[in-house]
Design an enzyme around this catalytic site. Structure first.
Site, PDB file in Angstrom:
ATOM      1  N   THR A 225       0.861  -1.186   0.000  1.00  0.00           N
ATOM      2  CA  THR A 225       0.000   0.000   0.000  1.00  0.00           C
ATOM      3  C   THR A 225       0.897   1.236   0.000  1.00  0.00           C
ATOM      4  O   THR A 225       1.654   1.459   0.940  1.00  0.00           O
ATOM      5  CB  THR A 225      -0.909   0.021   1.247  1.00  0.00           C
ATOM      6  OG1 THR A 225      -1.709  -1.166   1.239  1.00  0.00           O
ATOM      7  CG2 THR A 225      -1.807   1.247   1.245  1.00  0.00           C
TER       8      THR A 225
ATOM      9  N   LYS B   2      -7.148   1.175  -3.827  1.00  0.00           N
ATOM     10  CA  LYS B   2      -6.705   0.593  -2.560  1.00  0.00           C
ATOM     11  C   LYS B   2      -6.790   1.624  -1.434  1.00  0.00           C
ATOM     12  O   LYS B   2      -7.160   1.299  -0.302  1.00  0.00           O
ATOM     13  CB  LYS B   2      -5.273   0.079  -2.710  1.00  0.00           C
ATOM     14  CG  LYS B   2      -4.601  -0.379  -1.422  1.00  0.00           C
ATOM     15  CD  LYS B   2      -5.221  -1.629  -0.817  1.00  0.00           C
ATOM     16  CE  LYS B   2      -4.370  -2.122   0.349  1.00  0.00           C
ATOM     17  NZ  LYS B   2      -4.907  -3.306   1.000  1.00  0.00           N
TER      18      LYS B   2
ATOM     19  N   LYS C 250       0.182   3.946   9.308  1.00  0.00           N
ATOM     20  CA  LYS C 250       0.789   4.202   7.999  1.00  0.00           C
ATOM     21  C   LYS C 250      -0.271   4.486   6.928  1.00  0.00           C
ATOM     22  O   LYS C 250      -0.211   5.508   6.233  1.00  0.00           O
ATOM     23  CB  LYS C 250       1.624   2.993   7.569  1.00  0.00           C
ATOM     24  CG  LYS C 250       2.147   3.055   6.143  1.00  0.00           C
ATOM     25  CD  LYS C 250       2.913   1.810   5.747  1.00  0.00           C
ATOM     26  CE  LYS C 250       2.051   0.612   5.445  1.00  0.00           C
ATOM     27  NZ  LYS C 250       1.487   0.618   4.064  1.00  0.00           N
TER      28      LYS C 250
END
EC number: 1.1.1.411
Length: 309
Positions: free
Chosen positions: A101, A177, A245
């Site tokens: 990601t 995503k 994150k």
């Protein structure tokens, strides 16, 4: 360096997701070489019948398709362009499937950098969790050229139940995503907050869970993560720090786009608080401990029998 055996598939990053995917590729009868800096991760893959190496450079000479399943953009860069990176060793026309990601802007730029050195790229972040990785049934949110898809077909078939083809350029896969990660992070934080409310009101948590999963307030994350809280088992399947994150990437994208996302920001603060409280390596459902520390209620304790204490 390219010779006839350079048709293996490399998997870099044998963490929970990478190990599952590498094993699923083996199960599909493909020639797989794993790669991880952790000797323990390499041994775990060996116990499943896989071969692995310690550096991307070693792997690059033998593979024409490489699945990159590391944690963040910094690690992706190190794997590809670092001292022991793939780039410069892999044969021209080889394929990188980039599954971490990362910010969409980074994925886009990476596609351009790899094209300059004649490597194909699929921007291919995944969703579905550890069990789906292991069974080769991930969802892949992907974008890239026809040539990249053709080169990666066998790999995608073996690792995924569904491959969404979202565009011809890297960046589109990572953009979709990012929307998923926004919702995943918000839903875990919301599930934790709602369970905190129930526990604070003195409700039986198992009963509450049973009612909610059959009610309109249910979410995939509520149904999947609340059992960790009910068992008092915070062994990380996906850790708190992953959402620190990922929600930071959501936040960064919002800044670039001048789009305010107060709900995502609120969830980010709760995961940041959990990480600051020393819970960063625990399961992401441990975000409920932030609520517990600020209010008077008890969380379900772990069964002493399962070694979690």
């Amino acid at each position: 360096m390219s010779h006839h055996s350079a048709s293996s598939i490399g998997v870099i990053g044998l963490g929970a997701m990478g190990l599952g995917t590498a094993t699923a590729l083996l199960d599909a009868g493909l020639a797989v070489i794993g790669c991880d800096i952790s000797a323990q991760a390499r041994e775990t893959f060996a116990s499943r019948g896989g071969r692995s190496v310690a550096t991307p450079t070693e792997l690059a000479a033998e593979c024409d398709r490489v699945v990159v399943m590391v944690v963040n953009a910094e690690q992706v860069d190190a794997v590809l362009f670092g001292e022991q990176g793939l780039v410069g060793v892999m044969a021209p026309g080889s394929l990188i499937l980039q599954c971490a990601t990362v910010a969409p802007s980074y994925a886009q730029e990476l596609g351009e950098r790899l094209a300059q050195v004649n490597l194909l790229m699929l921007d291919a972040p995944v969703s579905g969790g550890v069990a789906k990785a292991r069974s080769g049934e991930l969802s892949v949110m992907s974008s890239g050229s026809e040539a990249a898809y053709a080169k990666g077909q066998a790999v995608l078939d073996a690792m995924a139940a569904t491959v969404y083809r979202l565009g011809a350029e890297p960046g589109a896969g990572s953009s979709v995503k990012l929307v998923n990660q926004h919702l995943a992070g918000v839903h875990i934080a919301a599930a934790a907050e709602a369970m905190a409310l129930g526990l604070r009101m003195g409700l039986d948590p198992d009963m509450l869970y049973e009612v909610i999963i059959h009610s309109a307030g249910n979410s995939w994350m509520f149904q999947n993560r609340v059992p960790h809280i009910l068992k008092g088992d915070y062994t990380p399947l996906s850790a708190v720090d992953i959402f620190v994150k990922d929600l930071n990437i959501v936040h960064q994208a919002g800044r670039e786009l001048q789009l305010s996302m107060p709900v995502a920001s609120s969830a980010l603060q709760q995961f940041t608080a959990a990480s600051g409280a020393g819970l960063g390596r625990e399961d992401d459902s441990a975000v409920i401990k932030v609520y517990q520390r600020l209010s008077a209620f008890d969380l379900p304790a772990a069964n002493d029998s399962d070694g979690q204490g």
